[in-house]
Design an enzyme around this catalytic site. Structure first.
Site, short mmCIF file in Angstrom:
data_model
loop_
_atom_site.label_atom_id
_atom_site.label_comp_id
_atom_site.label_asym_id
_atom_site.label_seq_id
_atom_site.Cartn_x
_atom_site.Cartn_y
_atom_site.Cartn_z
N HIS A 52 0.69 -1.25 0.07
CA HIS A 52 -0.20 0.02 0.13
C HIS A 52 0.67 1.13 -0.05
O HIS A 52 2.10 1.09 0.10
CB HIS A 52 -0.80 0.01 1.29
CG HIS A 52 -0.15 0.03 2.44
ND1 HIS A 52 0.45 0.75 3.10
CD2 HIS A 52 0.00 -1.14 3.24
CE1 HIS A 52 1.09 0.40 4.27
NE2 HIS A 52 0.82 -0.71 4.37
P1 TYD Z 1 -1.11 -2.48 7.86
O1 TYD Z 1 -0.44 -0.97 7.70
O2 TYD Z 1 -2.06 -2.93 6.45
O3 TYD Z 1 0.17 -3.43 7.92
P2 TYD Z 1 1.49 -3.51 7.09
O4 TYD Z 1 1.46 -2.40 6.03
O5 TYD Z 1 2.59 -3.32 7.97
O6 TYD Z 1 1.51 -4.97 6.42
O7 TYD Z 1 -1.79 -2.83 9.35
C1 TYD Z 1 -2.47 -4.02 9.58
C2 TYD Z 1 -3.34 -3.80 10.64
O8 TYD Z 1 -2.79 -3.32 11.69
C3 TYD Z 1 -4.54 -2.83 9.87
O9 TYD Z 1 -5.83 -3.58 10.55
C4 TYD Z 1 -4.49 -1.73 10.53
C5 TYD Z 1 -3.74 -1.91 11.92
N1 TYD Z 1 -2.92 -1.00 12.45
C6 TYD Z 1 -3.04 -0.13 13.55
O10 TYD Z 1 -4.17 -0.44 14.28
N2 TYD Z 1 -2.19 0.48 13.95
C7 TYD Z 1 -0.97 0.89 13.50
O11 TYD Z 1 -0.21 1.81 13.69
C8 TYD Z 1 -0.71 0.14 12.28
C9 TYD Z 1 0.66 0.28 11.64
C10 TYD Z 1 -1.59 -0.71 11.63
#
Ligand code: TYD
Length: 136
Positions: A52
């Protein structure tokens, strides 16, 4: 270095026979104020994270332990950085598609961000991301 470009930032490194020490000061070693810190750990072999972009969020990523690759795309070109030491990190400006790949066993990714968590800032579709980049 323009902060619109992703780039490696070397951190202070205090060498000591008792064990080395590094540190990060907001708006000094990294070009923003830290509003949130999170970390990624216990990544099973072969998994990747990310996939993303963020509309406005900037981040700084450090491999506190182990190693992994950060693959970025600005809509035109791809950048690939391997992070494998805790005394440097990768600055990622806003509007960069990213994924974290090739995690070694027991790797620990520390991420500093300039904003609180906001799902509304995510762009989770690559075609939408490219269109938004083209409009700029
Ligand atoms: P995401 O940012 O999509 O993970 P990555 O990019 O590291 O693979 O986040 C995964 C899940 O965690 C999503 O449901 C949102 C949650 N999240 C939070 O609640 N707080 C945060 O600070 C982050 C980074 C993610």
């Amino acid at each position: 270095m323009l902060s619109s470009e992703p780039h490696i930032i070397n951190l202070p490194k205090i060498l000591d026979e008792r064990g080395n020490l590094s540190f990060i000061e907001e708006e000094n070693h990294i070009p923003f104020k830290i509003e949130r810190t999170y970390w990624i750990y216990d990544v099973p072999g072969g998994e990747s994270r990310g996939g993303h972009a963020y509309s406005t969020l900037q981040e700084f990523i450090v491999a506190l332990s182990g190693s992994f690759d950060v693959v970025l795309h600005d809509g035109i070109k791809e950048y690939r950085f391997q992070l494998n030491r805790s005394y440097y990190g990768l600055y990622i400006p806003k509007m960069m598609w990213r994924s974290l790949e090739n995690f070694s066993t027991n790797s620990l990714a520390l991420i500093l961000a300039d904003q609180h968590f906001n799902e509304g800032d995510y762009i989770r579709d690559f075609e939408t991301f490219k269109k938004l980049k083209d409009e700029k």
